[in-house]
Structures are given as C-alpha cells and as structure tokens.
Design a protein around this motif. Structure first.
Motif, PDB file in Angstrom:
ATOM      1  N   THR A 187       0.824  -1.204   0.000  1.00  0.00           N
ATOM      2  CA  THR A 187       0.000   0.000   0.000  1.00  0.00           C
ATOM      3  C   THR A 187       0.858   1.254   0.000  1.00  0.00           C
ATOM      4  O   THR A 187       1.875   1.319   0.698  1.00  0.00           O
ATOM      5  CB  THR A 187      -0.924   0.024   1.236  1.00  0.00           C
ATOM      6  N   ASN A 188       0.445   2.238  -0.765  1.00  0.00           N
ATOM      7  CA  ASN A 188       1.131   3.525  -0.797  1.00  0.00           C
ATOM      8  C   ASN A 188       0.086   4.631  -0.754  1.00  0.00           C
ATOM      9  O   ASN A 188      -1.017   4.487  -1.293  1.00  0.00           O
ATOM     10  CB  ASN A 188       1.973   3.659  -2.072  1.00  0.00           C
ATOM     11  N   HIS A 189       0.431   5.737  -0.098  1.00  0.00           N
ATOM     12  CA  HIS A 189      -0.491   6.868  -0.045  1.00  0.00           C
ATOM     13  C   HIS A 189      -0.616   7.516  -1.427  1.00  0.00           C
ATOM     14  O   HIS A 189       0.355   7.582  -2.185  1.00  0.00           O
ATOM     15  CB  HIS A 189      -0.006   7.901   0.971  1.00  0.00           C
ATOM     16  N   SER A 190      -1.801   7.993  -1.729  1.00  0.00           N
ATOM     17  CA  SER A 190      -1.999   8.770  -2.949  1.00  0.00           C
ATOM     18  C   SER A 190      -2.013  10.256  -2.595  1.00  0.00           C
ATOM     19  O   SER A 190      -2.287  10.628  -1.455  1.00  0.00           O
ATOM     20  CB  SER A 190      -3.314   8.367  -3.633  1.00  0.00           C
ATOM     21  N   TYR A 191      -1.693  11.075  -3.577  1.00  0.00           N
ATOM     22  CA  TYR A 191      -1.646  12.520  -3.339  1.00  0.00           C
ATOM     23  C   TYR A 191      -2.253  13.280  -4.525  1.00  0.00           C
ATOM     24  O   TYR A 191      -1.870  14.409  -4.812  1.00  0.00           O
ATOM     25  CB  TYR A 191      -0.207  12.983  -3.085  1.00  0.00           C
ATOM     26  N   ASP A 192      -3.241  12.657  -5.172  1.00  0.00           N
ATOM     27  CA  ASP A 192      -3.853  13.239  -6.366  1.00  0.00           C
ATOM     28  C   ASP A 192      -4.474  14.602  -6.096  1.00  0.00           C
ATOM     29  O   ASP A 192      -4.334  15.538  -6.890  1.00  0.00           O
ATOM     30  CB  ASP A 192      -4.924  12.288  -6.912  1.00  0.00           C
TER      31      ASP A 192
END
Length: 251
Positions: free
Chosen positions: A135-140
């Motif tokens: 899992t990785n954080h999104s920053y859209d």
C-alpha cells in the motif's frame, strides 16, 4: 581505606552481580514464554503456522492473523510487524493475504504490511528493519491532506531464495524473481529478474547472472564456503534463537 568500607563495597558489588544474573534469567524466561510457535500460539490465531516456526518476543503489531500463513521453520525477529488488511477485525474473504514460505527469516523491527496480497518465497532472508508493503499513499488531490486520501494497493511477490538487506523498502507492485539480492537501504519497485543484485533508491540492477559468462560485472571476492551438507533447518533455527533473531546483516 577502612576495613568496613571495603566490606561494604564488596557486598554491594556482589548484590549487583546477583541482581544482574536474576534480571537476565528472568528476561530469558520471559522471551521463552512469550515466543509464538505452532504449539504455543498465545493470543495469535494464524491461518497457518508451520512446524519449527518461531516469533520472538516481544512481537510487533500483528493483526488479521486468520489471513496470514507462515511456513515451516521461519524465524521472525523481535518487534516484527505482520498485518493483513487495512485495520483489525475486517473480513478479508476466504484466501490468505500474507503468505510466508518455509524457512523465511524476518529480522528485528521489520514490517510486512499486506493490505492486499503479499507473498514471500521460501528461504528468503530479510535483515533488520526491512519494510515490505502493498500500500502507498496517494496525493492526487492537492487540497486534501495526503493521509486522508484513499491509498493505492498493488500485490507484492518476492521469489524464493532472496536476500533483502537492512533497511530496504519493497514498494507496492514489486515483483522479485528467484535469488535476488537487495542491497541495504534500497527502495525497490517494479520487476526484478531472477539472479539479480539491485541497489539504490530507486533500486536498479547493478549485477546479474549470465548462464554463459557468469556474474556480470564479475564478482571481486572469492566464492564463500557453502553450508555443510546435512545441516537441517532446525539446526539453523537453533543458531538464531533466542536473542539472535535480528536476521542477516545488510548487503
């Protein structure tokens, strides 16, 4: 110095030695009692835990155990985190989420965070403080705090026989082939072929095996002495327990 002062000093030193021995013996007892095995799982109810596998005490954060399967003769060091799912008490379905093959070693302080499928092949050794995550954080959205944005998840697959050095990070979507060496501190993403050595952040292949030419570029050190034939997994496990479960050093 007066005689009574010498006597007091000697008595104080003796008391310290006795107390030190008692503390070490007590801690050894706590380590033995708190270790998790198939025969003594404690509060942890894994989907599977193979014979000879041992989670050293104290354990790190562990949840989603019904969806975690541990092979035989695995060595899990102190303070290792093993999680399946985004949070505890979720129903993750009928299939395992986190799977360790036989003989996997996870060094002290390592984290394996499996919000979707993570597979670690047999006889893979991880040094201390390795971080493996699906899992990785999104920053859209530039206006929303990153921590509040829904994360992205991709399966991770690590082939058998790999060596992952201290502090390495395996990112979501990474696929490592057989007998891959990951240097200490490397950050791995994407696909890594069989018999490759990767280093750097992001990691890149710095050495690989050619069936005709051998290692390219050639190795600069003599070949190590192999493990003697007849050494059993149980004997290797005994060398690492207790107090010696920090796993292999960095590459």
């Amino acid at each position: 110095m007066p005689k009574n002062r010498n006597t007091f000093s000697s008595l104080a030193a003796w008391r310290r030695r006795v107390l030190s021995r008692a503390v070490h013996r007590g801690w050894r007892w706590v380590q033995e009692s708190g270790a998790v095995t198939a025969e003594h799982p404690g509060r942890l109810r894994f989907g599977r835990i193979g014979a000879g596998t041992r989670l050293a005490f104290p354990q790190g954060t562990v949840f989603g155990e019904p969806w975690i399967e541990l092979g035989a003769h695995c060595v899990i060091g102190e303070q290792v985190t093993l999680t399946a799912g985004l949070m505890p008490d979720l129903d993750l379905g009928s299939e395992p989420i986190l799977t360790l093959g036989d003989g996997v070693v996870l060094g002290r302080g390592s984290h394996v965070v499996a919000d979707t499928t993570v597979t670690i092949g047999s006889d893979t050794y991880c040094g201390p403080y390795v971080y493996i995550t699906s899992t990785n954080h999104s920053y859209d959205d530039p206006h929303e705090p990153v921590g509040r944005q829904w994360p992205r998840m991709e399966p991770v697959a690590i082939g058998p026989g790999c060596w992952i050095g201290t502090g390495a990070v395996i990112l979501p979507g990474a696929t490592l082939g057989r007998n891959v060496v990951v240097a200490a501190g490397a950050v791995v993403r994407g696909e890594v072929p069989d018999h490759a050595v990767v280093a750097g952040a992001p990691a890149r292949v710095v050495r690989s095996w050619d069936p005709e030419k051998g290692w390219q570029p050639p190795l600069r050190t003599p070949a190590p002495v192999p493990i003697p034939s007849g050494v059993t997994p149980e004997q290797l496990l005994a060398l690492a327990e207790p107090g010696e479960t920090s796993g292999p050093s960095g590459s």
